[in-house]
Design a protein around this motif. Structure first.
Motif, PDB file in Angstrom:
ATOM      1  N   UNK A   1       0.801  -1.224   0.000  1.00  0.00           N
ATOM      2  CA  UNK A   1       0.000   0.000   0.000  1.00  0.00           C
ATOM      3  C   UNK A   1       0.833   1.273   0.000  1.00  0.00           C
ATOM      4  N   UNK A   2       2.059   1.218  -0.521  1.00  0.00           N
ATOM      5  CA  UNK A   2       2.906   2.412  -0.539  1.00  0.00           C
ATOM      6  C   UNK A   2       2.264   3.518  -1.375  1.00  0.00           C
ATOM      7  N   UNK A   3       2.640   4.753  -1.080  1.00  0.00           N
ATOM      8  CA  UNK A   3       1.996   5.911  -1.699  1.00  0.00           C
ATOM      9  C   UNK A   3       2.173   5.920  -3.211  1.00  0.00           C
ATOM     10  N   UNK A   4       3.388   5.680  -3.684  1.00  0.00           N
ATOM     11  CA  UNK A   4       3.678   5.758  -5.115  1.00  0.00           C
ATOM     12  C   UNK A   4       3.652   4.386  -5.771  1.00  0.00           C
ATOM     13  N   UNK A   5       2.682   3.576  -5.383  1.00  0.00           N
ATOM     14  CA  UNK A   5       2.605   2.197  -5.866  1.00  0.00           C
ATOM     15  C   UNK A   5       2.542   2.136  -7.395  1.00  0.00           C
TER      16      UNK A   5
END
Length: 210
Positions: free
Chosen positions: A134-138
């Motif tokens: 779920x990282x921001x810059x996925x």
């Protein structure tokens, strides 16, 4: 009696979980207070759990100190993914990011360029597991064409906050070809020691290692 036995077993269960789920090393175990002998004994009977290719395990910061993991950063792959706010390290490489690390640092042109706060850390079964973080810059990370080629197996992913510029000279000798020095190994230091070296006008070689 059962409650007493359960309480006595709790520390061992916690250590096993650190190894099996978080991939704790001998140095990680020493940071939580184990002796070198006890850490080695635990690692003789417990190993990190193998993850499925699409499995990700989040790791909470270990310990109260502001530890900085300093890594070699390639101009191509490393910098490209750094622009997406992540650093990914193959789990089979020599030297890994300690569980206590709260910052990541890297060098450029003979200086320790910056450190960035680690906002999240995960063990990955492979690059296929990155969507589970779920990282921001996925979307940007997954769009990189060589993602799966670079990390087809176990790896560690750290998500990073904005850089804190340092500009601390490394203090290493020039390479044989005259090139400016760079970090070659993973090293761990305290953030306060780095900031103190900057204030004193020292170099990175003067900063004590952990």
């Amino acid at each position: 009696m059962d409650d007493v036995l359960e309480a006595l077993a709790a520390p061992d269960r916690a250590i096993r979980r650190l190894i099996e789920e978080c991939g704790a090393s001998r140095l990680d175990l020493k940071e939580v207070g184990l002796t070198d002998y006890t850490a080695r004994k635990h690692l003789q009977i417990t190993s990190p759990r193998a993850l499925a290719p699409t499995e990700a395990v989040q790791i909470a910061p270990l310990g109260p100190r502001d530890v900085v993991a300093l890594v070699a950063m390639s101009q191509d792959v490393g910098r490209r993914f750094l622009s997406h706010g992540v650093y990914i390290r193959d789990a089979l490489l020599h030297g890994q990011i300690r569980l206590s690390a709260k910052y990541l640092g890297y060098s450029k042109d003979g200086t320790l360029e910056a450190v960035r706060p680690i906002t999240g850390m995960w063990r990955l079964g492979s690059a296929q597991a990155i969507p589970m973080t779920g990282i921001v810059n996925l979307a940007a990370v997954m769009a990189e064409p060589d993602l799966n080629d670079n990390w087809p197996g176990p790896a560690t992913l750290v998500e990073l906050g904005p850089p804190v510029p340092l500009g601390l000279p490394l203090g290493f000798a020039l390479s044989a070809n005259g090139a400016k020095p760079a970090l070659r190994k993973v090293r761990h230091v305290l953030l306060d020691d780095l900031l103190s070296a900057v204030q004193k006008g020292s170099t990175f070689v003067d900063v004590p290692r952990l």
